[in-house]
Write a protein that holds these residues in place. Structure first.
Motif: not given
Lengths: 213, 350
Positions: A4, A7, A11, A74, A139-141, A211, B159-164
């Motif tokens: 983590f 990661t 990020e 990924i 990436f997140s939303e 995705r 809504r977690v980051h792709l890498f996480r």
């Protein structure tokens, strides 16, 4: 825990890459304004800022690419992410190319053409900002991607319309043909930024659909 | 010395069965992670081996006791023959490209032993075993469908980051793999050592002055180690093949499949869970060795159904159902031959 932590570092690198691309739009606007106002020192500083953003984005992109492959991260989206980063890099490169053209050619920009240029630059810079937002959202939303992609397309059309108007007025005016062609190429180069942003947005939509499935 | 050597020779059939199980079935628990290159093969081997042994020793008794009750084999040559016949059936049917399960082969061979020895087969016990074979892919399918829907909802909302998310998925694959390996050891060590429990009475053994292993647990430790050796020496190609097939779904779906099939095997091997369910007035879950491959197939179908049923191959279900009959019958036929040979040719007392 180490996983983590790695990661979070990645990020952070990705965020800094997006920051560099986003800032290139701001530097472009400021650089064109400085050129039009004849502030040579300020303009030279903007060129330096743009180079720094491009070099930083390049380094970060390569580092991210290497880490994605070296750490097998990924696996499903890796190819898409690399294409996205390359396309954003291309957008930044085109923004730099506009300032470089002004620096190398030092074109004389007469009125009223000079007044028409900032809105064109603003539309392209806004397209840069929106493609960066859409990319961050990927990436997140994921659901937010479409909203910003829509704005990228809007600003691309806006830039296209302003560019067409500028070229029409330019060729209807009394400048030398060589001068007209030179200024027309500058309009092309600025418009190309939003075109590249739109290309990136088109690819991003497909990546987001992949995705979400 | 002679007796110890004879015991070792007889146990070899079980150990071979364990090796084959490790080589083939570890792919069901770590194949997805290794196939996606999310977990290195060496890491998978170490984790899988450790958790298989742990599951076998700590929780192998339940399903093994069921097989012991079904056959009550108290002679080593008979236990050897039954294990050898099950192993031969698995190899033979695999060569023919037929779906085969060690769990089903061993039951066929045990029933053949009962007929051979003129002992009655407990039809109630046999019925609950067969019912578990049918129930295990269904249960795995239901669990994977539920887990998949839940996971998708959590992903959408978090809504977690792709890498996480990727890091979480890796951790999830580790956890699911460990759970699957533990359950594989707990549930399937019965196939490997279950028939030897009554035939090899061992005195309790204190390890390091702390851990006390009863006779059955010592056998399960041996069986677990045989499975672990199978994982280390024979599973790589199967892992990559099964992994690629599982990953056609997506890494998160593959994780759900591994977790659901692991949980299914756990359900059919946990004495505590079985007693807890019975205590609240429900039925008693039979502790039965089930097929990890069939649990995986059930889990994949479960996800396929919640995704809208596109691309599902229901023919696989027919093949599994055919295997429920064909595998025990083939193992029983081979067991008859082996038992006759061991008694009449080698003159072993049974």
């Amino acid at each position: 825990m180490k996983l983590f932590q790695r990661t979070r570092e990645l990020e952070d690198q990705l965020d800094r890459f997006f920051d560099a691309v986003s800032e290139s739009g701001l530097v472009l606007r400021a650089g064109v304004d400085d050129y039009l106002a004849g502030r040579a020192d300020e303009f030279a500083r903007r060129i330096g800022e743009m180079r720094e953003r491009e070099s930083r984005a390049d380094d970060l992109r390569h580092e991210i690419e290497n880490r994605l492959y070296a750490e097998s991260l990924i696996p499903e989206q890796r190819g898409d992410v690399l294409v996205l980063l390359e396309r954003l890099d291309g957008v930044l490169g085109q923004a730099k190319s506009v300032l470089k053209t002004l620096e190398v050619q030092q074109p004389e920009i007469p009125q009223p053409f000079a007044d028409g240029l900032p809105p064109l630059v603003a539309a392209s810079a806004e397209a840069i900002e929106r493609i960066v937002r859409a990319s961050r959202a990927f990436f997140s939303e994921l659901e937010a991607v479409q909203n910003d992609v829509h704005k990228v397309r809007y600003f691309e059309k806006e830039a296209d319309a302003i560019g067409t108007r500028l070229r029409r007025d330019l060729f209807a005016g009394g400048l030398e043909l060589a001068h007209k062609l030179q200024l027309s190429h500058i309009v092309d180069a600025i418009e190309e930024i939003s075109d590249l942003a739109e290309d990136a947005a088109d690819a991003l939509v497909i990546f987001a659909i992949k995705r979400s499935v | 010395m002679g007796a110890a050597l004879a015991t070792a020779v007889y146990l070899s059939a079980g150990l071979l069965l364990g090796w084959s199980l490790g080589a083939n079935d570890a792919a069901n628990v770590y194949g997805a992670a290794v196939g996606a290159r999310m977990i290195r093969f060496r890491t998978a081997v170490l984790a899988c081996g450790a958790f298989v042994v742990l599951g076998a020793v700590l929780q192998g008794a339940g399903a093994a006791a069921t097989l012991d009750r079904l056959g009550g084999i108290d002679r080593l040559p008979a236990a050897f023959s039954v294990a050898l016949a099950a192993g031969a059936a698995v190899v033979w049917m695999s060569r023919l490209g037929l779906p085969v399960s060690t769990s089903q082969a061993i039951v066929g061979a045990i029933v053949a032993w009962n007929v051979f020895a003129g002992r009655p087969t407990d039809l109630g016990e046999l019925g609950s075993i067969v019912a578990s074979w049918v129930a295990s892919p269904v249960l795995a399918g239901a669990m994977s469908a539920g887990l998949y829907v839940l996971l998708k909802a959590v992903i959408r909302r978090s809504r977690v980051h792709l890498f996480r998310f990727d890091a979480g998925l890796r951790a999830g694959l580790h956890v699911a793999g460990a759970l699957g390996a533990y359950a594989l050891g707990a549930n399937n060590v019965a196939n490997v050592m279950g028939v030897f429990v009554s035939a090899v009475p061992l005195a309790p053994l204190r390890v390091g002055g702390v851990v006390l292993l009863d006779g059955a647990q010592q056998l399960f430790l041996l069986g677990g180690l045989a499975i672990a050796v199978g994982v280390a020496t024979g599973s790589r190609r199967v892992m990559e093949t099964v992994g690629r097939q599982l990953l056609r779904l997506s890494p998160e779906a593959a994780m759900v499949v591994v977790a659901a099939s692991g949980l299914t095997m756990f359900v059919f091997s946990s004495r505590a869970l079985s007693e807890a369910v019975a205590a609240i007035g429900l039925f008693r879950i039979p502790l039965v060795p089930v097929s990890s491959t069939q649990a995986v197939v059930g889990a994949v179908l479960g996800i396929g159904i919640v995704r809208g049923g596109r691309g599902l191959r229901f023919r696989v279900l027919g093949e599994i159902a055919a295997g429920w009959v064909a595998t025990p019958v083939a193992a029983a036929l081979i067991a008859f031959v082996v038992l006759h040979v061991v008694r009449n040719v080698f003159g072993a007392a049974m």
